[in-house]
Design a protein around this motif. Structure first.
Motif, PDB file in Angstrom:
ATOM      1  N   TYR A 129      -6.766   1.724   7.961  1.00 30.83           N
ATOM      2  CA  TYR A 129      -5.523   1.026   7.615  1.00 30.83           C
ATOM      3  C   TYR A 129      -4.575   1.951   6.841  1.00 30.83           C
ATOM      4  N   TYR A 130      -5.093   2.664   5.847  1.00 31.29           N
ATOM      5  CA  TYR A 130      -4.271   3.596   5.062  1.00 31.29           C
ATOM      6  C   TYR A 130      -3.642   4.663   5.962  1.00 31.29           C
TER       7      TYR A 130
ATOM      8  N   THR B 152     -15.973  -2.467   4.705  1.00 30.84           N
ATOM      9  CA  THR B 152     -14.613  -2.673   4.224  1.00 30.84           C
ATOM     10  C   THR B 152     -13.925  -1.334   3.967  1.00 30.84           C
ATOM     11  N   ARG B 153     -14.627  -0.430   3.325  1.00 30.02           N
ATOM     12  CA  ARG B 153     -14.028   0.867   2.991  1.00 30.02           C
ATOM     13  C   ARG B 153     -13.657   1.659   4.245  1.00 30.02           C
TER      14      ARG B 153
ATOM     15  N   LEU C 136     -10.521   0.063   5.616  1.00 28.34           N
ATOM     16  CA  LEU C 136      -9.370   0.378   4.773  1.00 28.34           C
ATOM     17  C   LEU C 136      -8.892   1.811   4.987  1.00 28.34           C
TER      18      LEU C 136
ATOM     19  N   VAL D  42     -10.053  -0.936  -2.959  1.00 23.76           N
ATOM     20  CA  VAL D  42     -10.512  -2.192  -2.369  1.00 23.76           C
ATOM     21  C   VAL D  42      -9.870  -3.347  -3.140  1.00 23.76           C
TER      22      VAL D  42
ATOM     23  N   THR E 123       0.851  -1.185   0.000  1.00 23.17           N
ATOM     24  CA  THR E 123       0.000   0.000   0.000  1.00 23.17           C
ATOM     25  C   THR E 123       0.888   1.235   0.000  1.00 23.17           C
TER      26      THR E 123
ATOM     27  N   VAL F  15     -10.495   4.957  -1.085  1.00 26.92           N
ATOM     28  CA  VAL F  15      -9.515   3.882  -0.924  1.00 26.92           C
ATOM     29  C   VAL F  15      -9.675   2.814  -2.006  1.00 26.92           C
TER      30      VAL F  15
ATOM     31  N   SER G 207     -15.494  -5.736   8.413  1.00 23.45           N
ATOM     32  CA  SER G 207     -15.474  -6.112   7.000  1.00 23.45           C
ATOM     33  C   SER G 207     -15.869  -7.572   6.800  1.00 23.45           C
TER      34      SER G 207
END
Length: 507
Positions: free
Chosen positions: A238-239, A231-232, A235, A221, A38, A219, A430
């Motif tokens: 996470y980013y 999920t988004r 993420l 996926v 990433t 983001v 997620s």
């Protein structure tokens, strides 16, 4: 001349007056926790990672770098020993009641030990997560919040610039980001709240960090995840955690440049395995095993280049030791090996233990990729092998993998069992959002049921199907290929001394 230079022992540079200046051929090894590629330098259009991107632009980016197992302790033992975890003995987590540990005689190949023997002072900061400590022993242990890589870099400064010791330094810099943790984002409007991935709640920042926040709508996926609001949101967290790591890397570079060390220090950046989402971490799918891998070696003339070579985490210790001038090309082991029997006798430790699993540790499973830095078009491994057995101790699910640039074969040895979940991945919003919809709910390229219940063999045309969407193991047209890759898998198990090779004969 370049090849001759790479084989020299660490050299100290002296000025004309004879006073000591910064040592040459230092190493900073950076390993993050649960991070996929990433990064902007890997083509991610959203990730803000300018420091790592700059290192890649002046070094080498490996496009095909893989962990051998997507489990934290098990993977780190591979990184720090150059041996698959089924051989070094660290089958799963080191902490809590899991209590896995490497064989004692791995000390003869262990990264910090061989670097010390090659003439380096060794330091470690951040996540450790392997055992026994006497095997993976560093001379200096530094303290810093492993969720704040900027603080970690500042805490490492005195070790990096220490002029009281004329040896070059080796620093093992291990973040806890972007691992899950820190609770959930209670400001989310969703019923299932996203994990914070170590980020501070309510938009707050760590000291010295200019936090980068991401819009869930922006983001990327991955194909193995469902494109859902849950999920988004995860993420996006996470980013943010990934960008915090980048700022720590930037601070390390500042320290090196300010002390005339940037062009005397090799920087290696990678992760223990892929992102902490079901379909990534704990699996042997691409989302679990594919990792970022960036190397800046200031002594190379070939810079700002990419390599398509297949490299593996088993290659890290022999490669760094090769850079240090301490790798014996004939034995593929240390030039200055530790007498392990004497080592433990002097400590009066482990004298009655099973220290080696019945076979001496005298050479690495991996091999040095230093030649790739000098010649970016050169290949490395023709085939790589992956070996997963445990994550948490409750999660017995052995999997073995062979992969080349054409096909990938996964052997789910315990396939009649439902696939076990790491506790944090089971709780992930997620995953839970799809689990609650039932077994036929989509989950990336699979269904929920297809993720939990797996076939004995999975064969993918990885060149044409990089997202592993179509299992060819039952395809009539691929029977010959399946048998060929089974034979490859068995041969690699034999070569890598995998005890699970006996499962071909029963079960």
């Amino acid at each position: 001349m370049r090849f001759a230079l790479l084989t020299l022992a660490p050299i100290l540079s002296l000025c004309s007056l004879g006073s000591l200046v910064a040592a040459e051929r230092n190493v900073i090894f950076i390993i993050t926790d649960d991070e996929s590629p990433t990064l902007g330098c890997y083509g991610d259009p959203v990730a803000k990672t300018p420091a790592i991107d700059a290192i890649a632009a002046d070094g080498m980016l490996f496009r095909n770098a893989f962990a051998t197992t997507a489990s934290c302790s098990a993977s780190r033992s591979v990184v720090m020993s150059g041996l698959h975890n089924h051989r070094n003995g660290q089958f799963g987590h080191q902490h809590h009641y899991h209590k896995f540990a490497s064989f004692h005689d791995v000390v003869g190949l262990a990264m910090p030990q061989v670097m010390k023997n090659a003439g380096y002072r060794t330091g470690q900061i951040g996540k450790y997560h392997v055992a026994p400590e006497a095997v993976y022993h560093f001379e200096t242990y530094l303290k810093g919040n492993s969720r704040n890589a900027v603080e970690m870099a500042d805490a490492s400064r005195d070790f990096i610039i220490d002029s009281s010791d004329d040896r070059p330094f080796f620093l093992y810099f291990a973040t806890s980001d972007p691992h899950r943790g820190g609770g959930v984002d209670k400001t989310s409007k969703l019923e299932l709240k996203p994990d914070l991935f170590g980020n501070k709640p309510n938009g707050k920042a760590y000291p010295g960090v200019d936090e980068v926040f991401y819009d869930p709508a922006d983001v990327v996926v991955p194909a193995f995840l469902p494109d859902t609001p849950e999920t988004r949101e995860e993420l996006a967290q996470y980013y943010q955690s990934c960008s915090r790591i980048d700022q720590g890397v930037a601070r390390l570079v500042e320290i090196l440049k300010a002390n005339d060390l940037y062009d005397k220090t090799m920087i290696v950046f990678t992760a223990d395995h892929g992102m902490a989402f079901a379909g990534g971490k704990t699996t042997v799918y691409e989302g679990g095993l594919r990792v970022p891998f960036v190397v800046r070696d200031p002594y190379q003339s070939e810079r700002g280049v990419e390599s398509e070579a297949l490299i593996s985490h088993i290659d890290i210790t022999p490669s760094i030791l090769d850079f240090a001038g301490g790798l014996d090309p004939k034995t593929n082991g240390p030039k200055n090996p530790i007498n392990v029997k004497k080592y433990w006798a002097e400590r009066d430790e482990a004298m009655k233990d099973n220290r080696d699993g019945g076979k001496k540790f005298d050479s690495y499973h991996g091999k040095s990729w230093m030649h790739c830095l000098a010649n970016p078009s050169e290949p490395h491994h023709e085939t790589i092998f992956a070996s997963h057995t445990f994550h948490e101790i409750q999660m017995y699910y052995p999997m073995r993998v062979v992969r080349d640039d054409k096909y990938k074969l996964i052997w789910n040895i315990a396939y009649p069992l439902p696939y076990p979940f790491a506790s944090d991945l089971w709780a992930a919003s997620s995953w839970q959002a799809q689990w609650k919809k039932g077994p036929d709910a989509p989950y990336g390229n699979k269904t929920v049921d297809g993720y939990v219940h797996r076939p004995q063999f999975e064969l993918y045309d990885i060149a044409a199907d990089p997202n592993e969407t179509s299992n060819l193991a039952d395809s009539e047209g691929h029977k010959d290929i399946l048998e060929r890759y089974k034979a490859k898998l068995k041969a690699m198990q034999k070569e890598m001394q995998d005890p699970w090779i006996m499962k071909w004969d029963y079960e």
